[in-house]
Design a protein around this motif. Structure first.
Motif, PDB file in Angstrom:
ATOM      1  N   CYS A 199       0.807  -1.090  -0.021  1.00 55.66           N
ATOM      2  CA  CYS A 199      -0.019  -0.053   0.061  1.00 55.66           C
ATOM      3  C   CYS A 199       1.020   1.136  -0.084  1.00 55.66           C
ATOM      4  CB  CYS A 199      -0.840  -0.187   1.091  1.00 55.66           C
ATOM      5  SG  CYS A 199      -2.249  -1.494   1.259  1.00 55.66           S
ATOM      6  N   GLN A 258     -10.219  -0.107   1.255  1.00 51.31           N
ATOM      7  CA  GLN A 258     -10.419  -0.632   2.621  1.00 51.31           C
ATOM      8  C   GLN A 258      -9.175  -1.414   2.936  1.00 51.31           C
ATOM      9  OE1 GLN A 258     -13.831  -3.209   2.747  1.00 51.31           O
ATOM     10  NE2 GLN A 258     -15.280  -1.413   2.098  1.00 51.31           N
ATOM     11  N   GLN A 259      -8.476  -2.025   2.110  1.00 45.84           N
ATOM     12  CA  GLN A 259      -7.444  -3.173   2.191  1.00 45.84           C
ATOM     13  C   GLN A 259      -6.223  -2.203   3.035  1.00 45.84           C
ATOM     14  OE1 GLN A 259      -7.144  -6.327   2.511  1.00 45.84           O
ATOM     15  NE2 GLN A 259      -5.854  -7.059   1.066  1.00 45.84           N
ATOM     16  N   CYS A 260      -5.971  -1.123   2.316  1.00 41.34           N
ATOM     17  CA  CYS A 260      -4.930  -0.177   2.867  1.00 41.34           C
ATOM     18  C   CYS A 260      -5.269   0.783   3.811  1.00 41.34           C
ATOM     19  CB  CYS A 260      -4.302   0.666   1.424  1.00 41.34           C
ATOM     20  SG  CYS A 260      -3.914  -0.652   0.131  1.00 41.34           S
TER      21      CYS A 260
END
Lengths: 183, 94
Positions: free
Chosen positions: B37, B61-63
């Protein structure tokens, strides 16, 4: 009467010839020897028609959530990418060695117009059924025996986005947040 | 003759079977990758993505956690720099 006799005789001879061929061991079963065109066509048709019939009644849930993409992406990377590949990869040892060749899902399908809604939901039903039930004698396992439907639909959601992902988007989305391996 | 056959058949079978299971080790190795990220990369992806793109939403959302901690450390670094600058000014004024 004689016609019926001839037909019965022909049938018996045909069956005997078929059994003789089966037991002879002449048919090459190695994955490095392709089927004849006729056998390939017959098996492909059998598979496509069977999956289409079995998946026709499935109801497709909404498949555009970010959470679904994250869950499906991580599972795809763990369970599918070694055969069905990922963006930036054109082949792997498994994709080369398997027969029939597993489709490369990281590239857009050339022969289908997946933009139409009807095609898209038909494709989703097809993907779901194949992931859940697998395909006999192809190397495709039945993931439904160990994964619930929600998890499989998440993989379907990810599969539909996969052809449009760049290698960097793929890397970010498919990485698992926790350090534990799920498979 | 029988003894030779009794030994050679299982031995040959073992060789043939082991060949069938031999894959490249990379196919079986479990590598747990972390999301890369990088804030600059995320900004570029954000610029390129269409509005309300679920892929971009998933990336954010992931990062989120990593970007947040990067922001915090940047702010902390800026704060330290600001304090140092102020200290220097005060020393200079004295």
């Amino acid at each position: 009467m004689s016609t019926i006799r001839s037909l019965v005789a022909l049938g018996v001879v045909g069956c005997a010839a078929g059994m003789a061929f089966l037991y002879s061991g002449w048919y090459p079963m190695g994955a490095d020897t392709p089927h004849t065109k006729m056998t390939f066509w017959a098996l492909e048709t059998l598979r496509e028609q069977s999956v289409a019939r079995a998946s026709a009644e499935l109801e497709v849930p909404p498949l555009s959530g970010a959470k679904q993409l994250l869950a499906g992406g991580a599972d795809y990377n763990d369970m599918c990418a070694s055969c069905h590949l990922k963006p930036g990869t054109l082949q792997s040892d498994l994709s080369i060695g398997l027969y029939p060749k597993p489709p490369n899902f990281s590239q857009p399908e050339g022969d289908k117009n997946a933009s139409a809604d009807e095609d898209s939901s038909e494709q989703a039903r097809h993907y779901f059924w194949v992931i859940k039930h697998g395909i006999k004698a192809s190397g495709m396992p039945a993931w439904g025996l160990t994964h619930d439907d929600d998890r499989i639909w998440s993989m379907v959601a990810f599969l539909q986005k996969l052809p449009d992902l760049s290698p960097e988007q793929y890397q970010i989305i498919t990485a698992r947040k926790d350090d534990s391996a799920h498979h | 003759m029988r003894i030779t056959t009794a030994f050679s058949v299982p031995f040959l079978s073992l060789i043939l079977v082991s060949g069938a299971y031999a894959h490249a080790p990379s196919e079986h190795r479990k590598v747990i990758e972390k999301s890369s990220c990088d804030p600059a990369q995320i900004k570029r992806l954000q610029r390129e993505a269409p509005e309300n793109d679920p892929v971009m939403e998933a990336i954010m959302q992931q990062c989120a956690q990593q970007l947040e901690s990067t922001d915090r450390s940047t702010q902390r670094a800026e704060g330290v720099e600001h304090d140092e600058h102020r200290d220097q000014q005060m020393t200079h004024d004295d």
